[in-house]
Design a protein around this motif. Structure first.
Motif, PDB file in Angstrom:
ATOM      1  N   VAL A 253       0.871  -1.183   0.000  1.00  0.00           N
ATOM      2  CA  VAL A 253       0.000   0.000   0.000  1.00  0.00           C
ATOM      3  C   VAL A 253       0.901   1.223   0.000  1.00  0.00           C
ATOM      4  N   ILE A 254       0.700   2.101  -0.980  1.00  0.00           N
ATOM      5  CA  ILE A 254       1.456   3.358  -1.055  1.00  0.00           C
ATOM      6  C   ILE A 254       0.560   4.443  -0.480  1.00  0.00           C
ATOM      7  N   ASP A 363      -1.556   5.528  10.312  1.00  0.00           N
ATOM      8  CA  ASP A 363      -2.849   6.081   9.876  1.00  0.00           C
ATOM      9  C   ASP A 363      -3.401   5.307   8.686  1.00  0.00           C
ATOM     10  N   THR A 364      -2.518   4.814   7.828  1.00  0.00           N
ATOM     11  CA  THR A 364      -2.953   4.040   6.663  1.00  0.00           C
ATOM     12  C   THR A 364      -3.718   2.801   7.099  1.00  0.00           C
ATOM     13  N   LEU A 365      -3.193   2.100   8.107  1.00  0.00           N
ATOM     14  CA  LEU A 365      -3.863   0.902   8.601  1.00  0.00           C
ATOM     15  C   LEU A 365      -5.191   1.249   9.251  1.00  0.00           C
ATOM     16  N   SER A 366      -5.244   2.373   9.963  1.00  0.00           N
ATOM     17  CA  SER A 366      -6.501   2.819  10.573  1.00  0.00           C
ATOM     18  C   SER A 366      -7.532   3.151   9.501  1.00  0.00           C
ATOM     19  N   PRO A 380     -16.305  -8.171  13.534  1.00  0.00           N
ATOM     20  CA  PRO A 380     -15.611  -7.619  14.703  1.00  0.00           C
ATOM     21  C   PRO A 380     -14.314  -6.939  14.279  1.00  0.00           C
ATOM     22  N   VAL A 381     -13.921  -5.910  15.028  1.00  0.00           N
ATOM     23  CA  VAL A 381     -12.735  -5.131  14.684  1.00  0.00           C
ATOM     24  C   VAL A 381     -11.501  -6.027  14.648  1.00  0.00           C
ATOM     25  N   ARG A 382     -11.413  -6.986  15.546  1.00  0.00           N
ATOM     26  CA  ARG A 382     -10.251  -7.868  15.556  1.00  0.00           C
ATOM     27  C   ARG A 382     -10.147  -8.657  14.256  1.00  0.00           C
ATOM     28  N   ALA A 383     -11.284  -9.103  13.731  1.00  0.00           N
ATOM     29  CA  ALA A 383     -11.272  -9.871  12.479  1.00  0.00           C
ATOM     30  C   ALA A 383     -10.775  -9.007  11.324  1.00  0.00           C
ATOM     31  N   ILE A 384     -11.185  -7.746  11.325  1.00  0.00           N
ATOM     32  CA  ILE A 384     -10.735  -6.832  10.270  1.00  0.00           C
ATOM     33  C   ILE A 384      -9.233  -6.620  10.376  1.00  0.00           C
ATOM     34  N   ARG A 385      -8.747  -6.414  11.584  1.00  0.00           N
ATOM     35  CA  ARG A 385      -7.317  -6.174  11.778  1.00  0.00           C
ATOM     36  C   ARG A 385      -6.501  -7.406  11.407  1.00  0.00           C
ATOM     37  N   GLU A 386      -7.036  -8.583  11.681  1.00  0.00           N
ATOM     38  CA  GLU A 386      -6.332  -9.804  11.274  1.00  0.00           C
ATOM     39  C   GLU A 386      -6.252  -9.908   9.754  1.00  0.00           C
ATOM     40  N   GLN A 387      -7.354  -9.476   9.083  1.00  0.00           N
ATOM     41  CA  GLN A 387      -7.350  -9.451   7.614  1.00  0.00           C
ATOM     42  C   GLN A 387      -6.270  -8.505   7.098  1.00  0.00           C
ATOM     43  N   ILE A 388      -6.192  -7.320   7.698  1.00  0.00           N
ATOM     44  CA  ILE A 388      -5.209  -6.324   7.249  1.00  0.00           C
ATOM     45  C   ILE A 388      -3.793  -6.828   7.487  1.00  0.00           C
ATOM     46  N   SER A 389      -3.536  -7.363   8.684  1.00  0.00           N
ATOM     47  CA  SER A 389      -2.170  -7.800   9.008  1.00  0.00           C
ATOM     48  C   SER A 389      -1.748  -8.986   8.159  1.00  0.00           C
ATOM     49  N   ALA A 390      -2.713  -9.820   7.748  1.00  0.00           N
ATOM     50  CA  ALA A 390      -2.381 -10.962   6.908  1.00  0.00           C
ATOM     51  C   ALA A 390      -2.225 -10.565   5.445  1.00  0.00           C
ATOM     52  N   ALA A 391      -2.959  -9.525   5.017  1.00  0.00           N
ATOM     53  CA  ALA A 391      -2.983  -9.158   3.594  1.00  0.00           C
ATOM     54  C   ALA A 391      -1.833  -8.235   3.210  1.00  0.00           C
TER      55      ALA A 391
END
Length: 476
Positions: A253-254, A363-366, A380-391
């Motif tokens: 992500v740029i 801020d990009t991740l937020s 759930p917010v945790r599920a979204i964050r897991e998606q982001i950290s894995a992707a």
């Protein structure tokens, strides 16, 4: 004193007061139709006070010659054959000047011809600015206030439109070939010029200064990574690392603010994608300059006048998954399409890239989290964050500095989760050491840490020397 100089002086005396004066019959003084306004422009005559007998004559002369040309040009002419059309216009132009008994010197005649040709074939007063390679952005704030960006600095230019209708004709000329519209019911639009330059137009009632136009110019020769290193936007070591990350199919992500150079950097990084891979690009207004052969470009579409036919970025991302892409490159993620982009990154489409507006990698991740929530899924917010950290493997952040230069300031790895928090590791950070002759002095320095996905890079047959990451290149 020549006629053209006299009439230009007359124009400057009257033009400083605003738009050209209206004729005595109360007509608008400028065309209301979008195709050239033959009847209204020919009917326009300036009733100048006796103290300024030449006031407004320049616009009148230009309009008369221009509209006579329009009336005599063959409507079936293919305007894409520019040289042929210019020769036809020149012949008619010389004929009209002869019939009107208008005597001009050779330079004056050439200047008037170029201005009229720009109105007929180009984009009127903007054409010289579009042709100027030193200009990177053009901002029209109503008919009389035009600014450009040169070398990261904004300056006002001595260029003006005749009035609001003149600006509207140019805007319509830009958006009409793309099947887009702009009117009171839809008073803003994103579009592009034939060369790919990005355009945003805003008109009254939401613009209070008249029709406004912002053009992000398209570079005729794409910037290379070597040029970026030469400009000081990125270091050779960081460039080598980013090239390895792209070739190893890391998801990137740029991020950055408006005008920070995100799309330029995306263009540069996409050049590292191997030529034997199938790439799908998805944009609001197509402006990416991928040089590979196997590229499919998709462009979103706004709703028509009946409110139907809209094609969103999200729909294009979903459809792209059915087109057997090796890589998906999205020009910008700004809404719920973030959810589908993360899903694509997590389902076998490694090596995908996109851009996002933000102030920092964190801020990009937020923002990705917020945009995913906009999809309306009860996640759930945790599920979204897991998606982001894995992707997402990397966030490459770029900024436009105070001196107008663009620099990569962070290259940050998304390293995983700790509890419910996404963890990140800065691999490269920009360190400012001072100011010299108004320019920021500094360097993008490695932090000495290597990314966790180093095995992914090495598995791709790429071996980076420890010097890329600083002394020793230790693994954290």
């Amino acid at each position: 004193m020549s006629l053209l100089k006299r009439i230009e002086q007359g124009q400057s005396r009257s033009g400083d007061q605003g738009t050209p004066q209206r004729p005595a019959n109360g007509s608008s003084g400028s065309s209301g139709d979008q195709g050239g306004g033959l009847s209204s422009l020919q009917a326009r005559r300036v009733s100048a006070p006796s103290s300024a007998p030449q006031a407004g004559t320049y616009f009148d002369l230009k309009s008369r010659v221009q509209n006579k040309l329009l009336s005599e040009l063959d409507p079936s002419l293919d305007i894409t054959k520019t040289e042929e059309v210019r020769r036809t216009i020149l012949d008619l132009f010389e004929q009209i000047l002869s019939e009107e008994n208008i005597v001009l010197s050779r330079p004056e005649r050439q200047r008037l011809f170029e201005q009229i040709t720009a109105e007929i074939l180009g984009f009127g007063p903007l054409q010289p600015l579009l042709d100027d390679d030193s200009i990177t952005e053009i901002m029209v704030n109503g008919p009389k206030n035009i600014y450009v960006e040169r070398k990261g600095k904004l300056v006002r230019v001595p260029v003006a439109f005749e009035g609001n209708d003149h600006v509207m004709r140019v805007i319509d000329r830009i958006v009409a070939p793309l099947g887009r519209r702009i009117d009171e019911s839809s008073p803003y639009v994103d579009a592009r010029l034939p060369d790919g330059s990005r355009v945003n137009a805003v008109i009254p009632p939401i613009s209070l200064v008249g029709p406004s136009l912002t053009i992000r110019k398209f570079s005729k020769t794409p910037i290379t990574i070597e040029q970026m290193v030469g400009y000081g936007s990125i270091t050779a070591e960081a460039a080598e690392f980013m090239k390895a990350a792209v070739m190893a199919r890391c998801n990137i992500v740029i991020s950055g603010g408006t005008g920070s150079g995100k799309t330029t950097l995306l263009n540069v990084l996409s050049g590292f994608i191997p030529s034997d891979e199938r790439i799908l690009t998805i944009e609001n207004a197509a402006e990416l300059q991928l040089r590979q052969e196997h590229v499919v470009t998709l462009e979103s579409r706004p709703a028509n006048i009946e409110g139907r036919g809209e094609i969103t970025i999200r729909q294009l991302v979903v459809n792209a998954l059915r087109m057997r892409p090796d890589r998906i490159v999205v020009g910008e993620i700004r809404d719920e399409a973030a959810l589908d982009m993360l899903q694509a990154m997590n389902t076998g489409h490694d090596g995908s890239m996109t851009t996002a507006h933000s102030n920092s990698p964190r801020d990009t991740l937020s923002r990705l989290e917020t945009m995913t929530l906009m999809a309306g899924m009860d996640l759930p917010v945790r599920a979204i964050r897991e998606q982001i950290s894995a992707a997402v493997h990397l966030v490459c952040h770029q900024e436009r500095m105070r001196d107008g230069t663009r620099k990569v300031t962070h290259i940050t790895e998304v390293s995983g989760m700790e509890g419910e928090i996404i963890t990140t590791t800065d691999l490269f950070l920009f360190e400012q050491t001072g100011m010299e002759n108004g320019k920021i002095v500094g360097r993008l320095r490695p932090t000495g840490l290597r990314p966790k996905f180093m095995d992914k890079i090495e598995a791709a047959g790429i071996h980076l020397p420890p010097s890329v990451f600083g002394t020793g290149g230790r693994r954290y």
